[in-house]
Design a protein around this motif. Structure first.
Motif, PDB file in Angstrom:
ATOM      1  N   ALA A 164      -3.486 -41.841  48.642  1.00  0.00           N
ATOM      2  CA  ALA A 164      -3.872 -41.598  47.252  1.00  0.00           C
ATOM      3  C   ALA A 164      -5.087 -42.428  46.863  1.00  0.00           C
ATOM      4  O   ALA A 164      -5.273 -43.554  47.338  1.00  0.00           O
ATOM      5  CB  ALA A 164      -2.714 -41.906  46.313  1.00  0.00           C
ATOM      6  N   ARG A 165      -5.882 -41.867  45.986  1.00  0.00           N
ATOM      7  CA  ARG A 165      -7.051 -42.567  45.466  1.00  0.00           C
ATOM      8  C   ARG A 165      -6.871 -42.960  43.999  1.00  0.00           C
ATOM      9  O   ARG A 165      -7.543 -43.856  43.515  1.00  0.00           O
ATOM     10  CB  ARG A 165      -8.270 -41.661  45.619  1.00  0.00           C
ATOM     11  N   ALA A 166      -5.948 -42.291  43.305  1.00  0.00           N
ATOM     12  CA  ALA A 166      -5.699 -42.588  41.893  1.00  0.00           C
ATOM     13  C   ALA A 166      -4.227 -42.369  41.579  1.00  0.00           C
ATOM     14  O   ALA A 166      -3.604 -41.438  42.088  1.00  0.00           O
ATOM     15  CB  ALA A 166      -6.563 -41.713  40.992  1.00  0.00           C
TER      16      ALA A 166
ATOM     17  N   TYR B 181      -1.726 -55.352  45.484  1.00  0.00           N
ATOM     18  CA  TYR B 181      -1.865 -54.496  46.662  1.00  0.00           C
ATOM     19  C   TYR B 181      -2.867 -53.347  46.501  1.00  0.00           C
ATOM     20  O   TYR B 181      -3.743 -53.157  47.335  1.00  0.00           O
ATOM     21  CB  TYR B 181      -0.501 -53.863  47.022  1.00  0.00           C
ATOM     22  N   LEU B 182      -2.702 -52.559  45.443  1.00  0.00           N
ATOM     23  CA  LEU B 182      -3.323 -51.238  45.418  1.00  0.00           C
ATOM     24  C   LEU B 182      -4.821 -51.279  45.124  1.00  0.00           C
ATOM     25  O   LEU B 182      -5.583 -50.497  45.703  1.00  0.00           O
ATOM     26  CB  LEU B 182      -2.595 -50.339  44.419  1.00  0.00           C
ATOM     27  N   ALA B 183      -5.264 -52.178  44.259  1.00  0.00           N
ATOM     28  CA  ALA B 183      -6.702 -52.263  43.985  1.00  0.00           C
ATOM     29  C   ALA B 183      -7.468 -52.609  45.254  1.00  0.00           C
ATOM     30  O   ALA B 183      -8.512 -52.006  45.547  1.00  0.00           O
ATOM     31  CB  ALA B 183      -6.966 -53.293  42.890  1.00  0.00           C
ATOM     32  N   ALA B 184      -6.947 -53.542  46.012  1.00  0.00           N
ATOM     33  CA  ALA B 184      -7.618 -53.947  47.248  1.00  0.00           C
ATOM     34  C   ALA B 184      -7.624 -52.827  48.280  1.00  0.00           C
ATOM     35  O   ALA B 184      -8.502 -52.785  49.154  1.00  0.00           O
ATOM     36  CB  ALA B 184      -6.942 -55.192  47.823  1.00  0.00           C
ATOM     37  N   ALA B 185      -6.644 -51.922  48.183  1.00  0.00           N
ATOM     38  CA  ALA B 185      -6.570 -50.792  49.109  1.00  0.00           C
ATOM     39  C   ALA B 185      -7.399 -49.601  48.652  1.00  0.00           C
ATOM     40  O   ALA B 185      -7.364 -48.543  49.283  1.00  0.00           O
ATOM     41  CB  ALA B 185      -5.108 -50.369  49.286  1.00  0.00           C
ATOM     42  N   GLY B 186      -8.123 -49.763  47.554  1.00  0.00           N
ATOM     43  CA  GLY B 186      -8.958 -48.678  47.056  1.00  0.00           C
ATOM     44  C   GLY B 186      -8.204 -47.633  46.263  1.00  0.00           C
ATOM     45  O   GLY B 186      -8.667 -46.490  46.116  1.00  0.00           O
ATOM     46  N   ILE B 187      -7.022 -48.002  45.722  1.00  0.00           N
ATOM     47  CA  ILE B 187      -6.198 -47.080  44.930  1.00  0.00           C
ATOM     48  C   ILE B 187      -6.242 -47.535  43.479  1.00  0.00           C
ATOM     49  O   ILE B 187      -5.758 -48.621  43.148  1.00  0.00           O
ATOM     50  CB  ILE B 187      -4.750 -47.041  45.444  1.00  0.00           C
ATOM     51  N   ALA B 188      -6.825 -46.735  42.612  1.00  0.00           N
ATOM     52  CA  ALA B 188      -6.952 -47.081  41.192  1.00  0.00           C
ATOM     53  C   ALA B 188      -5.672 -46.693  40.457  1.00  0.00           C
ATOM     54  O   ALA B 188      -5.232 -45.543  40.543  1.00  0.00           O
ATOM     55  CB  ALA B 188      -8.147 -46.371  40.570  1.00  0.00           C
ATOM     56  N   VAL B 189      -5.086 -47.636  39.740  1.00  0.00           N
ATOM     57  CA  VAL B 189      -3.800 -47.411  39.074  1.00  0.00           C
ATOM     58  C   VAL B 189      -3.943 -47.675  37.582  1.00  0.00           C
ATOM     59  O   VAL B 189      -4.454 -48.716  37.168  1.00  0.00           O
ATOM     60  CB  VAL B 189      -2.712 -48.336  39.645  1.00  0.00           C
TER      61      VAL B 189
ATOM     62  N   ARG C 259     -11.158 -39.666  35.849  1.00  0.00           N
ATOM     63  CA  ARG C 259     -12.039 -40.812  35.638  1.00  0.00           C
ATOM     64  C   ARG C 259     -11.741 -41.937  36.630  1.00  0.00           C
ATOM     65  O   ARG C 259     -12.663 -42.613  37.112  1.00  0.00           O
ATOM     66  CB  ARG C 259     -11.900 -41.307  34.205  1.00  0.00           C
ATOM     67  N   LEU C 260     -10.466 -42.153  36.930  1.00  0.00           N
ATOM     68  CA  LEU C 260     -10.110 -43.166  37.930  1.00  0.00           C
ATOM     69  C   LEU C 260     -10.681 -42.800  39.287  1.00  0.00           C
ATOM     70  O   LEU C 260     -11.102 -43.677  40.061  1.00  0.00           O
ATOM     71  CB  LEU C 260      -8.591 -43.296  38.033  1.00  0.00           C
ATOM     72  N   TRP C 261     -10.669 -41.511  39.585  1.00  0.00           N
ATOM     73  CA  TRP C 261     -11.192 -41.041  40.871  1.00  0.00           C
ATOM     74  C   TRP C 261     -12.662 -41.415  41.030  1.00  0.00           C
ATOM     75  O   TRP C 261     -13.086 -41.869  42.092  1.00  0.00           O
ATOM     76  CB  TRP C 261     -11.013 -39.519  40.939  1.00  0.00           C
ATOM     77  N   SER C 262     -13.426 -41.245  39.969  1.00  0.00           N
ATOM     78  CA  SER C 262     -14.864 -41.507  40.053  1.00  0.00           C
ATOM     79  C   SER C 262     -15.223 -42.952  39.747  1.00  0.00           C
ATOM     80  O   SER C 262     -16.285 -43.424  40.169  1.00  0.00           O
ATOM     81  CB  SER C 262     -15.625 -40.579  39.093  1.00  0.00           C
ATOM     82  N   ASP C 263     -14.355 -43.668  39.027  1.00  0.00           N
ATOM     83  CA  ASP C 263     -14.665 -45.053  38.648  1.00  0.00           C
ATOM     84  C   ASP C 263     -13.391 -45.890  38.656  1.00  0.00           C
ATOM     85  O   ASP C 263     -12.732 -46.048  37.626  1.00  0.00           O
ATOM     86  CB  ASP C 263     -15.303 -45.076  37.257  1.00  0.00           C
TER      87      ASP C 263
ATOM     88  N   GLY D  81      -6.121 -49.674  34.527  1.00  0.00           N
ATOM     89  CA  GLY D  81      -5.555 -50.501  33.468  1.00  0.00           C
ATOM     90  C   GLY D  81      -4.619 -49.695  32.595  1.00  0.00           C
ATOM     91  O   GLY D  81      -4.169 -48.613  32.974  1.00  0.00           O
ATOM     92  N   ALA D  82      -4.325 -50.213  31.414  1.00  0.00           N
ATOM     93  CA  ALA D  82      -3.397 -49.573  30.489  1.00  0.00           C
ATOM     94  C   ALA D  82      -4.156 -48.837  29.393  1.00  0.00           C
ATOM     95  O   ALA D  82      -5.195 -49.312  28.915  1.00  0.00           O
ATOM     96  CB  ALA D  82      -2.470 -50.610  29.866  1.00  0.00           C
ATOM     97  N   TYR D  83      -3.617 -47.668  28.973  1.00  0.00           N
ATOM     98  CA  TYR D  83      -4.242 -46.863  27.929  1.00  0.00           C
ATOM     99  C   TYR D  83      -3.190 -46.328  26.967  1.00  0.00           C
ATOM    100  O   TYR D  83      -2.151 -45.821  27.395  1.00  0.00           O
ATOM    101  CB  TYR D  83      -4.996 -45.670  28.536  1.00  0.00           C
ATOM    102  N   ASN D  84      -3.489 -46.433  25.666  1.00  0.00           N
ATOM    103  CA  ASN D  84      -2.695 -45.758  24.641  1.00  0.00           C
ATOM    104  C   ASN D  84      -3.240 -44.357  24.414  1.00  0.00           C
ATOM    105  O   ASN D  84      -4.462 -44.166  24.366  1.00  0.00           O
ATOM    106  CB  ASN D  84      -2.786 -46.505  23.308  1.00  0.00           C
TER     107      ASN D  84
END
Length: 368
Positions: free
Chosen positions: A134-136, A185-193, A253-257, A262-265
């Motif tokens: 996964a990328r996002a 873990y995931l940011a370093a693996a290139g997975i945006a969460v 957006r996570l896919w491209s950047d 982070g967190a969003y309302n």
């Protein structure tokens, strides 16, 4: 602000989703069924896991969802099985919606609520980490993750987390799990969460217990009196397509950047928060009949009296804003149930009709 958009990605982009491998949890639930249908229409290849539907009458069954996606019955609390499902799906994007989502149920079944919402979320993220495709990831929590101090103040993503009832507390704990997995873990693996905190959702096809519009539909269709426990409670109401559109745009957006993790309302503007009384009076106006008994707010366990979200981050960073007013959201919701009741359309047709109208509204807004 870093990541500030100049052109609003106001609706999901079909060219982005076409052919994308998506792993979805919670597809037999109300929001999950709507999202799976929308993803299918966008051309995504969806593998989904969920427990069996919680109600005999349910949207996933009515729209024949299994004919559109690879839906599997599985429990996110069982890590080994979840890993196998996610590994076989090899997803590009993961959308995590599976949850025990009812406040009153959480009072009755607190351990199960914490198990599903906290451990289940950890299991999903661990399975994502193990699969590594996964990328996002968009993990859905709730607007109730904030430590609600009962003041007339819209909560921001940076406000303290908390929760009086087990549901709210479990979702706040899930937010901590999400942040921990992202940072460890995931940011370093290139997975945006990212986590998504959406306001109260209404829409056709919800038959859950102890939810406002489903309770109204059940009572009025049976010519019974609707009892409203807390008519003065204020909430950020929105049509189900509003947060679902936001989840999809957030994933794009996570896919491209990935820096946008982070967190969003997600919800209506603060000034459009409305009371339970306001919503029910709008619903009865649309339904054109129905008796109501108004409670005094003392029945049942504790529930917050006032809740609103500050949605400036979603608006400025992602270009996401509410499309339908409260009156439109309630009107389309009641119309969905009325048409189904009168056999003026099948459930899938009614959902597609709303999706197409929502997309049309987004196109109109973009052109102005």
């Amino acid at each position: 602000m870093e990541g500030l958009v100049t052109l609003s990605p106001t609706k999901p982009n079909p060219s982005f989703w076409s052919g994308k491998r998506v792993f979805l949890t919670g597809h037999t639930g109300f929001k999950g069924a709507w999202l799976a249908l929308w993803l299918s229409r966008l051309g995504a290849k969806v593998v989904a896991v969920s427990l069996p539907p919680a109600t005999t009458l349910n949207l996933a069954g009515l729209i024949d969802l299994d004919t559109m996606i690879d839906g599997r019955i599985a429990d996110i609390r069982e890590l080994d099985g979840l890993k196998r499902h996610l590994q076989s799906a090899a997803p590009d994007i993961v959308l995590h919606l599976a949850a025990q989502a009812l406040v009153r149920t959480s009072y009755q079944e607190p351990v199960e609520t914490f198990s599903i919402n906290v451990q289940g979320t950890a299991n999903v993220l661990e399975a994502v980490r193990a699969a590594g495709t996964a990328r996002a990831v968009v993990a859905v929590t709730t607007d109730k993750v904030y430590r609600n101090i009962e003041q007339f103040y819209p909560y921001r993503e940076t406000d303290p987390l908390g929760g009086h009832d087990p549901y709210s507390a479990s979702k706040a704990a899930a937010e901590i799990v999400i942040a921990s997995y992202r940072d460890s873990y995931l940011a370093a693996a290139g997975i945006a969460v990212a986590s998504a905190r959406a306001g109260n959702v209404i829409g056709g096809g919800d038959w859950s217990a102890d939810r406002l519009i489903p309770d109204a539909i059940r009572a009025w269709s049976a010519r019974e009196t609707l009892v409203i426990r807390r008519p003065q409670a204020m909430r950020p109401w929105q049509h189900v397509l509003e947060p679902l559109s936001a989840y999809l745009v957030l994933a794009e957006r996570l896919w491209s950047d990935p820096k946008l993790a982070g967190a969003y309302n997600f919800g209506p503007p603060t000034y459009e928060a409305a009371s339970v009384r306001d919503v029910i009076l709008l619903a009865r106006q649309c339904y054109r009949e129905g008796e109501i008994i108004w409670g005094d707010g003392t029945e049942g366990p504790h529930e917050a009296a006032w809740l609103a979200l500050e949605v400036a981050k979603a608006r400025h960073v992602l270009g996401i804003g509410a499309r339908w007013s409260l009156q439109q959201a309630v009107g389309r919701t009641i119309d969905w149930y009325r048409r189904l009741e009168r056999q003026e359309g099948r459930a899938r047709e009614l959902c597609i009709r709303d999706i197409e109208e929502f997309e049309r509204t987004a196109r109109q807004d973009d052109s102005t």
